[in-house]
Design a protein around this motif. Structure first.
Motif, short mmCIF file in Angstrom:
data_model
loop_
_atom_site.label_atom_id
_atom_site.label_comp_id
_atom_site.label_asym_id
_atom_site.label_seq_id
_atom_site.Cartn_x
_atom_site.Cartn_y
_atom_site.Cartn_z
N GLY A 184 2.70 -13.25 -5.29
CA GLY A 184 3.87 -13.95 -5.13
C GLY A 184 4.99 -13.17 -5.82
N ILE A 185 5.19 -11.74 -5.14
CA ILE A 185 6.31 -10.90 -5.75
C ILE A 185 7.74 -11.60 -5.52
CG2 ILE A 185 7.24 -8.56 -5.49
CD1 ILE A 185 4.35 -8.15 -4.06
N ASP A 186 8.40 -11.54 -6.51
CA ASP A 186 9.82 -12.16 -6.41
C ASP A 186 10.82 -11.26 -7.12
OD1 ASP A 186 12.04 -13.91 -5.64
OD2 ASP A 186 11.22 -15.42 -6.93
N GLY A 223 26.46 -22.40 1.57
CA GLY A 223 26.34 -22.40 0.26
C GLY A 223 26.51 -20.95 -0.35
N VAL A 224 26.10 -20.98 -1.54
CA VAL A 224 26.41 -19.61 -2.30
C VAL A 224 24.97 -19.06 -2.40
CG1 VAL A 224 28.22 -20.32 -3.71
CG2 VAL A 224 26.08 -20.65 -4.70
N GLY A 225 23.90 -19.47 -1.90
CA GLY A 225 22.71 -19.03 -1.71
C GLY A 225 22.20 -18.67 -3.07
N TYR A 226 21.18 -17.86 -3.28
CA TYR A 226 20.23 -17.73 -4.57
C TYR A 226 20.02 -16.43 -4.95
CZ TYR A 226 19.23 -21.95 -1.89
OH TYR A 226 19.57 -23.04 -1.10
N SER A 227 19.61 -16.27 -6.24
CA SER A 227 19.22 -14.85 -6.84
C SER A 227 17.93 -14.80 -6.81
CB SER A 227 19.73 -14.95 -8.15
OG SER A 227 21.23 -14.97 -8.33
N CYS A 228 16.95 -15.49 -6.47
CA CYS A 228 15.50 -15.30 -6.22
C CYS A 228 15.00 -15.99 -5.11
CB CYS A 228 14.90 -15.57 -7.57
SG CYS A 228 14.93 -17.36 -7.84
N LEU A 229 13.81 -15.71 -4.64
CA LEU A 229 13.10 -16.47 -3.64
C LEU A 229 12.59 -17.68 -4.00
CD1 LEU A 229 11.25 -13.27 -2.08
CD2 LEU A 229 13.11 -14.79 -0.99
N ASP A 264 10.58 -30.70 3.09
CA ASP A 264 9.37 -31.05 2.72
C ASP A 264 8.42 -29.89 3.08
OD1 ASP A 264 7.40 -32.76 1.44
OD2 ASP A 264 6.87 -33.43 3.10
N GLU A 265 8.90 -28.77 3.35
CA GLU A 265 8.24 -27.57 3.80
C GLU A 265 8.75 -26.12 3.38
OE1 GLU A 265 6.80 -25.64 8.15
OE2 GLU A 265 8.16 -27.41 8.22
N VAL A 266 7.78 -25.35 2.79
CA VAL A 266 8.27 -24.18 2.35
C VAL A 266 7.98 -23.17 3.67
CG1 VAL A 266 7.96 -22.31 0.74
CG2 VAL A 266 7.57 -24.50 0.08
N LYS A 267 9.19 -22.42 3.74
CA LYS A 267 9.33 -21.73 5.26
C LYS A 267 9.61 -20.12 4.48
CE LYS A 267 11.79 -25.15 7.79
NZ LYS A 267 12.92 -25.32 8.71
N THR A 268 10.11 -19.94 3.55
CA THR A 268 10.35 -18.55 3.07
C THR A 268 9.00 -18.05 2.19
OG1 THR A 268 12.69 -19.08 2.91
CG2 THR A 268 11.66 -17.05 1.74
N SER A 269 8.46 -16.82 2.74
CA SER A 269 7.67 -16.35 2.01
C SER A 269 7.94 -15.55 0.69
CB SER A 269 6.78 -15.39 2.56
OG SER A 269 7.42 -14.29 3.30
N PHE A 270 7.37 -15.17 -0.30
CA PHE A 270 7.48 -14.15 -1.21
C PHE A 270 7.57 -12.69 -0.57
CE2 PHE A 270 6.22 -17.55 -4.46
CZ PHE A 270 7.22 -17.72 -4.81
N VAL A 283 9.54 -2.89 -2.14
CA VAL A 283 8.34 -3.38 -2.71
C VAL A 283 7.19 -2.60 -1.91
CG1 VAL A 283 6.62 -5.03 -2.95
CG2 VAL A 283 8.90 -5.52 -3.50
N VAL A 284 6.28 -1.74 -2.44
CA VAL A 284 5.29 -0.89 -2.14
C VAL A 284 4.22 -1.39 -2.61
CG1 VAL A 284 6.81 0.84 -1.52
CG2 VAL A 284 5.57 0.91 -3.67
N GLU A 285 2.97 -1.00 -2.14
CA GLU A 285 1.66 -1.30 -2.50
C GLU A 285 1.13 -0.32 -3.64
OE1 GLU A 285 -2.93 -2.30 -1.06
OE2 GLU A 285 -1.51 -1.32 0.47
N TYR A 286 0.69 -0.80 -4.92
CA TYR A 286 0.41 0.03 -5.62
C TYR A 286 -0.74 1.02 -5.43
CZ TYR A 286 -1.92 1.68 -10.04
OH TYR A 286 -2.67 2.48 -10.97
N LYS A 287 -0.82 2.27 -5.58
CA LYS A 287 -1.92 3.17 -5.26
C LYS A 287 -2.07 3.94 -6.45
CE LYS A 287 -1.25 3.05 -0.42
NZ LYS A 287 -2.42 2.08 0.00
N PRO A 288 -3.25 4.06 -7.32
CA PRO A 288 -3.45 4.66 -8.27
C PRO A 288 -3.44 6.11 -8.01
CG PRO A 288 -5.34 3.02 -7.98
CD PRO A 288 -4.61 3.24 -6.78
N LYS A 289 -2.49 6.98 -9.05
CA LYS A 289 -2.22 8.37 -8.97
C LYS A 289 -3.49 8.89 -9.30
CE LYS A 289 2.31 7.36 -9.80
NZ LYS A 289 2.20 6.02 -9.71
#
Length: 340
Positions: free
Chosen positions: A135-137, A282-288, A300-306, A333-339
């Motif tokens: 749930g990346i935000d 509206g003025v919108g938001y600062s997080c998802l 009554d429904e969440v449409k926006t994904s993280f 945002v990128v997928e973590y890959k061990p160095k």
């Protein structure tokens, strides 16, 4: 005065930045790093301010064109990073997500957690995440940097210890938060590295927008190239920065270079509603998390994904003339890959 840190080595090199953010000059002959400057603020700030005046007058020797992508967060690491939650509209909405009531004490006693200050992200650095299922935000916020703060200061005393102001992207992993809070011991894994705006400024740079220990300007957030929010940072900040600093210092000293955050900037509707998206006037938001809760409340429904891998967030603040004050946080945002 505007300061920045060149992304060289672990703690970087201190720069003085022009008012319009186009030029910079090294200040390492005054202080090698911002941490050193803040530890000796009373003696070094006048020298840095003189260099700032020279730069703006076009008289600073060694000045060069500024490339914001070459900058780290102003403090690449900090001895103390404490983040409040001064916008109770945000607290109310996020607690609804957990079916949790908001106690009355939240209006009189600030929420605050201690984050990891050992390694911040640069303002244009990728946000590495282990899994989209976490749930990346993003969270658009404001923060202050203090000098040495004595224990048990009053808010009035704390105000004099606020030396610099900057923006924050306080990354949250929403999927991990409920489980951690259920243990009764606070955030840890749910709060990975934060990033800060490339430029930090002294309060006087904000002019009349800095009043009562609050920044009275909108915070502009774009998500994947679309305007996502422009909430006002001043009117709905229940606890001012002096109050937050005093809260953090109630039972401990804060060392020079301590960072104290505001929490996610958030506005309800003028009629007291939960807030509208920008697309709906509206003025919108600062997080998802907030738009997800508003969708739940209204439809009554969440449409926006993280956030998904490849998603991008941009966080900025502009003055009344449209000038960018703190530079731009622009992260993917990128997928973590061990160095290897």
């Amino acid at each position: 005065m505007k300061l920045a840190t060149l992304n060289i080595g672990r703690d970087g090199e201190l720069l003085v930045v022009s008012k319009d953010l186009t030029r910079a000059v090294r200040a390492t002959d005054i202080a090698a790093t911002l941490q050193q400057a803040i530890e000796n603020w009373d003696s070094l700030a006048p020298k840095l301010d003189a260099r700032y005046a020279q730069l703006n007058e076009g008289k600073a020797e060694g000045a060069f064109d500024l490339d914001q992508s070459a900058l780290h967060s102003p403090l690449p690491r900090s001895y103390h990073w404490a983040d409040g939650s001064a916008y109770l509209n945000h607290v109310k909405l996020v607690r609804q997500a957990r079916n949790a009531e908001m106690p009355d004490t939240f209006w009189t006693d600030p929420l605050m957690y201690q984050g990891g200050g050992d390694s911040f992200l640069a303002p244009t650095e990728d946000i590495e995440a282990v899994s989209e299922e976490h749930g990346i935000d993003f969270e658009g916020e404001i923060a202050v940097i203090t000098d040495d703060v004595p224990m048990n200061v009053t808010p009035e005393q704390a105000a004099g210890h606020i030396k610099l102001i900057m923006l924050v992207n306080d990354v949250s992993l929403r999927g991990l938060i409920p489980g951690e809070l259920a243990k009764g011991f606070g955030f840890f894994q749910a709060k990975p590295a934060s990033s800060f705006s490339p430029i930090c400024v002294t309060p006087d740079e904000l002019g009349d927008a800095w009043q009562e220990g609050k920044v009275h300007l909108p915070l502009t957030v774009h998500f994947n190239g679309e305007k996502f929010g422009e909430p006002q940072a001043g009117p709905d900040m229940i606890f001012s920065f002096p109050q937050l600093v005093a809260h953090a210092a109630k039972t401990r000293y804060l060392g020079a270079g301590a960072i104290v955050g505001s929490g996610t900037v958030s506005n309800p509707d003028p009629d007291g509603g939960p807030g509208k998206p920008v697309a709906d006037g509206g003025v919108g938001y600062s997080c998802l998390a907030e738009i997800r809760m508003v969708e739940k409340i209204l439809h009554d429904e969440v449409k926006t994904s993280f956030m998904r891998f490849g998603d991008r967030v941009r966080i900025e603040m502009f003055d009344g003339d449209g000038n960018n004050i703190f530079g731009t946080i622009d992260q993917r945002v990128v997928e973590y890959k061990p160095k290897a």
